[in-house]
Structures are given as structure tokens and as C-alpha cells.
Design an enzyme around this catalytic site. Structure first.
Site, PDB file in Angstrom:
ATOM      1  CG  HIS A  39      -1.927   1.085   1.212  1.00 42.83           C
ATOM      2  ND1 HIS A  39      -2.309   1.717   2.357  1.00 42.83           N
ATOM      3  CD2 HIS A  39      -2.621   1.669   0.201  1.00 42.83           C
ATOM      4  CE1 HIS A  39      -3.212   2.637   2.064  1.00 42.83           C
ATOM      5  NE2 HIS A  39      -3.410   2.631   0.757  1.00 42.83           N
ATOM      6  CG  ASP A  45      10.100  10.171 -21.234  1.00 45.04           C
ATOM      7  OD1 ASP A  45      11.176   9.992 -20.627  1.00 45.04           O
ATOM      8  OD2 ASP A  45       9.533  11.280 -21.270  1.00 45.04           O
ATOM      9  CG  HIS A  72       9.966  17.153 -15.501  1.00 44.79           C
ATOM     10  ND1 HIS A  72       9.323  15.939 -15.642  1.00 44.79           N
ATOM     11  CD2 HIS A  72      11.219  16.965 -15.986  1.00 44.79           C
ATOM     12  CE1 HIS A  72      10.155  15.057 -16.185  1.00 44.79           C
ATOM     13  NE2 HIS A  72      11.306  15.654 -16.398  1.00 44.79           N
ATOM     14  CE1 TYR A  91       8.695  17.942 -18.642  1.00 44.32           C
ATOM     15  CE2 TYR A  91       7.955  18.693 -20.803  1.00 44.32           C
ATOM     16  CZ  TYR A  91       8.781  18.836 -19.700  1.00 44.32           C
ATOM     17  OH  TYR A  91       9.689  19.865 -19.649  1.00 44.32           O
ATOM     18  CB  ALA A  92       5.304  10.100 -22.225  1.00 40.72           C
ATOM     19  CG  ASN A  93       8.166  10.726 -17.672  1.00 40.09           C
ATOM     20  OD1 ASN A  93       8.745   9.775 -18.159  1.00 40.09           O
ATOM     21  ND2 ASN A  93       8.475  11.984 -17.973  1.00 40.09           N
TER      22      ASN A  93
END
Length: 139
Positions: free
Chosen positions: A20, A28, A106, A128-130
Site C-alpha cells: 500500500h 519515457d 517536473h 513528459y510521458a511519465n
């Protein structure tokens, strides 16, 4: 042979041992990953595997209560952001629990990513594909 979705043994093991509030970053190809952090490196070539497909597969096996995105995704990659939010909406319905979505700069995202249990590196090459997925409990 394993019957469920994830066939990658290392990724399956990471998900199986999450507790949990543990964090799991899916990133990326360019996100910096500290050498001491566990990394499941799935990247083969530019775009393979892509970020969204990896996210969907991980979400098929991980119960998530919260996610963290970089604020910059809103302006630099709104298409991916909208697809992520759509995917999360479907997961909320299937797990019958709300998923909290938070945004941070970021620089803060990178710091939080370094605190995650593991990082899954994709071949995604868009900005920013995170995302950091925080494990929930299904009860």
C-alpha cells in the site's frame, strides 16, 4: 507458462511485491533513473514499447489509488495527458474506487520518481510521458 497479462518476469515480480502506497514509475526513454534504483528496462527502440500500452498492461495487474504527473504534460503533451486520464477513468470504473490525480513541476516529479520502488522504462520518445502509480488496496 504464466496465464495473466504481464509476461515480463521482472515487472511481474515488482508488481507482486508492491504494498500500500508504494510507487511505481512508468517513464519515457529520457527520464533519468538513478543507478541504485530498480529499473525494469523494456525499451527496445524508439516508440517500442510505447508509454500508453505499457501503462494499460501495468494497470491490468496493479490496484492504484493515486497517480502523479508532471505539470508540464498539460502544455507539452496534452494528447498523452488526455489518453492517460481516459485510461484512469476506465480503471476507476473497473476497480470501483476513485484514483487521485496530482500534478507537480517536473523537477519535483523526478525527485518523487527517485523515491519509487521501481521504474519501468519504455521506448516512448514524447515529452513528459511519465507517471508514478501509487499502489492501493482493493478492500
Amino acid at each position: 507458462m504464466k496465464k495473466t497479462t504481464i509476461l515480463n518476469a521482472q515487472l511481474s515480480q515488482v508488481i507482486a511485491t508492491m504494498g500500500h502506497t508504494d510507487g511505481l514509475t512508468i517513464c519515457d526513454a529520457g527520464l533519468p533513473i538513478p543507478s541504485e534504483q530498480q529499473c525494469v528496462d523494456l525499451a527496445l527502440t524508439k516508440g517500442v514499447p510505447d508509454f500508453l500500452s505499457t501503462l494499460e498492461v501495468v494497470l491490468s495487474e496493479l490496484f492504484v489509488e493515486k497517480v502523479l504527473l508532471a505539470e508540464e504534460i498539460k502544455h507539452h503533451n496534452p494528447q498523452i495527458e488526455q489518453q492517460v486520464l481516459s485510461i484512469l477513468g476506465k480503471i476507476e470504473e473497473s476497480q470501483q474506487k476513485k484514483i487521485s490525480v496530482e500534478y507537480v513541476p517536473h523537477s519535483e516529479f523526478k525527485y518523487q520518481s527517485n523515491q519509487a520502488k521501481a521504474v519501468v522504462r519504455t521506448g516512448e520518445c514524447s515529452p513528459y510521458a511519465n507517471i508514478i502509480l501509487y499502489s492501493g488496496v482493493p478492500f
